[in-house]
Design a protein around this motif. Structure first.
Motif, short mmCIF file in Angstrom:
data_model
loop_
_atom_site.label_atom_id
_atom_site.label_comp_id
_atom_site.label_asym_id
_atom_site.label_seq_id
_atom_site.Cartn_x
_atom_site.Cartn_y
_atom_site.Cartn_z
N SER A 124 0.83 -1.21 0.00
CA SER A 124 0.00 0.00 0.00
C SER A 124 0.86 1.25 0.00
CB SER A 124 -0.90 0.01 1.23
OG SER A 124 -0.11 0.13 2.41
N PHE A 125 0.21 2.39 -0.25
CA PHE A 125 0.90 3.68 -0.12
C PHE A 125 1.42 3.86 1.30
CE2 PHE A 125 -1.95 4.96 -3.75
CZ PHE A 125 -0.95 5.32 -4.64
N ASP A 126 0.62 3.49 2.28
CA ASP A 126 1.02 3.65 3.68
C ASP A 126 2.31 2.88 3.98
OD1 ASP A 126 -1.14 5.26 4.22
OD2 ASP A 126 -2.34 3.69 5.16
N ASP A 127 2.45 1.70 3.39
CA ASP A 127 3.66 0.90 3.64
C ASP A 127 4.92 1.61 3.19
OD1 ASP A 127 2.25 -1.17 4.77
OD2 ASP A 127 2.29 -2.45 2.99
N LEU A 128 4.83 2.36 2.10
CA LEU A 128 6.03 2.95 1.50
C LEU A 128 6.72 3.97 2.38
CD1 LEU A 128 4.72 3.46 -2.15
CD2 LEU A 128 6.17 1.61 -1.31
N ILE A 129 6.03 4.50 3.38
CA ILE A 129 6.65 5.50 4.27
C ILE A 129 7.13 4.86 5.57
CG2 ILE A 129 5.36 7.43 3.29
CD1 ILE A 129 3.46 7.30 5.65
#
Length: 361
Positions: free
Chosen positions: A160-165
Motif C-alpha cells: 500500500s501507499f502507507d507501507d512505502l513510508i
C-alpha cells in the motif's frame, strides 16, 4: 531476451523516449498526408500493432496508414496542440486521462462517435455529449517490487501507499519526476486521490524523508535503477521498488529466454492508479473520412485483441481477449485509485508545481 522489442514496448508504457531502442513500426517520415488514400496517425512512441492486423485494415479499408511518432505523451500532446490549425496528421493516439483536459480545452479534436463505442466498458467512457475522444486502452500505474530482494532479506513486500513510508522500506523506492513523466504524474495523482487535497503533500514529505529517489523518466527508473528488471540487474540497479505498471511483470516473463514459471517481479496493488488512453480525430484533419475509419479500427475486436501483447496495456472493449500471461502475472488492480478528468484539470498544474517545490528542492 529480445531487448530491443522489450525496451520499445515498455518505454512506450512509460511514455518516455529511449533513443537506444530502435523503432521499426514508423511507416512515415513526418508531415501531414494530403492523399485521400493515406491516413496519418500521430502518436507517442508507444504505438505498436501486429503487421498482419494493420495490413488487414489497409486491405479492407483501402487506406494506407502512415505513422508519425512524436516523443513522449506530454511532448506529443503539446506539439499537436501547437499545430492544431495545420495538423501533422488525421488521428492522434495516446492522450491519457492525466492530460485529457488540456487537449479538449485547446480544441485538439473534432467530434466523431466511433463504431463500437457502445461496446466500450462504461467506466472508460468520457465526453459522451460531444464524442471528441475514443477510449482505446487502459493500464495501472503501480509500484513494482523485486521478489528476489525481499526473499533474500526476509522482508514482506509493501502492499500500500502507507507501507512505502515505513522505516522498513527506507531508501528502497525509485519513482519518476511528476513534471516530466506520465507514470510519475500518475503516481502523484494516485497519492492525491488516496490522501486528498489536505493530505497528499504531507505524505510526500514522509516519502521524501524515507529516502525516495526521483529520476527523470521511466526508462531510467525501470531499466537502470530497479534491481528487479532484467535490464536493471545488468545496469547494477539497487532499488527493489519502482513506479511502473501492473503489466510490467508479464513483460518480464514473456521476453525472458528461457521463460520463468513465475514472474521475477510483483505489484503492490494498494499503490495503483488507473490510466486510460484515448484517440481522436484531429481538428482540421486532411483526411477526416480515413481518420474515422481508423478510429473504428482501434475499437474493433481484431485490434483490441491484438493490442495487449504489443503495447502491454488492457483493451477497453467488452469481451476482448486478455492474454493468459496478463491474467497470471499482471492482473488489473481490483480497487485502483481513480480521478475524474475534471478534477485532474483543475488541480494538475498546481499539484505538480507544489510537488516539484516539495520533493526536488
Amino acid at each position: 531476451m529480445n531487448i530491443k522489442k522489450y525496451c520499445a514496448v515498455l518505454v512506450g508504457l512509460g511514455l518516455v523516449t529511449l533513443s537506444a531502442c530502435g523503432s521499426s513500426s514508423d511507416s512515415g517520415d513526418g508531415g501531414s498526408a494530403t492523399d485521400s488514400k493515406t491516413v496519418t496517425l500521430v502518436s507517442h512512441d508507444s504505438w505498436a500493432v501486429s503487421k498482419n492486423v494493420l495490413a488487414d485494415f489497409e486491405k479492407r479499408s483501402g487506406y494506407k496508414v502512415r505513422v508519425l511518432k512524436d516523443g513522449d505523451a506530454g511532448q506529443a500532446v503539446n506539439k499537436a496542440i501547437l499545430t492544431k490549425d495545420n495538423p501533422q496528421g488525421d488521428v492522434f493516439f495516446g492522450v491519457d486521462n492525466t492530460l485529457l483536459s488540456r487537449a479538449l480545452d485547446n480544441g485538439l479534436f473534432q467530434s466523431y462517435e466511433a463504431k463500437g463505442s457502445d461496446l466500450v466498458l462504461p467506466e472508460y467512457r468520457v465526453d459522451q455529449d460531444k464524442h471528441r475522444v475514443t477510449p482505446v486502452d487502459t493500464g495501472d500505474i503501480c509500484v513494482n517490487y523485486d521478489k528476489a530482494y525481499f526473499s533474500k532479506h526476509k522482508l514482506t513486500p509493501p502492499t500500500s501507499f502507507d507501507d512505502l513510508i515505513k522505516p522498513t522500506y527506507k531508501n528502497l523506492l525509485v519513482t519518476e519526476n511528476a513534471s516530466t513523466s506520465s507514470p510519475g504524474l500518475g503516481f502523484l495523482l494516485g497519492t492525491a486521490a488516496k490522501y486528498g487535497d489536505d493530505g497528499w503533500a504531507d505524505y510526500w514529505k514522509k516519502l521524501k524523508a524515507n529516502g525516495v529517489k526521483v529520476v527523470d523518466g521511466w526508462e531510467q527508473a525501470y531499466n537502470e535503477e530497479f534491481s528487479g528488471s532484467s535490464t536493471g540487474k545488468k545496469a547494477g540497479g539497487d532499488r527493489p521498488l519502482v513506479v511502473s505498471y501492473a503489466s510490467s511483470p508479464p513483460a518480464e516473463v514473456i521476453y525472458a529466454d528461457p521463460k520463468p514459471t513465475t514472474a521475477p517481479t510483483g505489484v503492490a496493488e494498494g499503490t495503483c492508479f488507473r490510466q486510460v488512453e484515448y484517440a481522436g480525430l484531429l481538428s482540421n484533419a486532411g483526411n477526416s473520412k480515413g481518420g474515422k475509419a481508423f478510429l473504428d479500427f482501434l475499437l474493433g475486436k481484431e485490434f483490441q485483441d491484438d493490442m495487449p501483447l504489443n503495447m502491454f496495456v488492457y483493451p477497453v472493449r467488452e469481451a476482448a481477449q486478455v492474454p493468459q500471461e496478463f491474467v497470471k502475472f499482471g492482473p488489473q488492480a481490483k480497487d485502483p485509485e481513480t480521478m475524474d478528468p475534471a478534477r485532474i484539470a483543475e488541480h494538475r498544474d498546481d499539484w505538480v508545481k507544489s510537488w516539484t517545490s516539495l520533493v526536488l528542492k
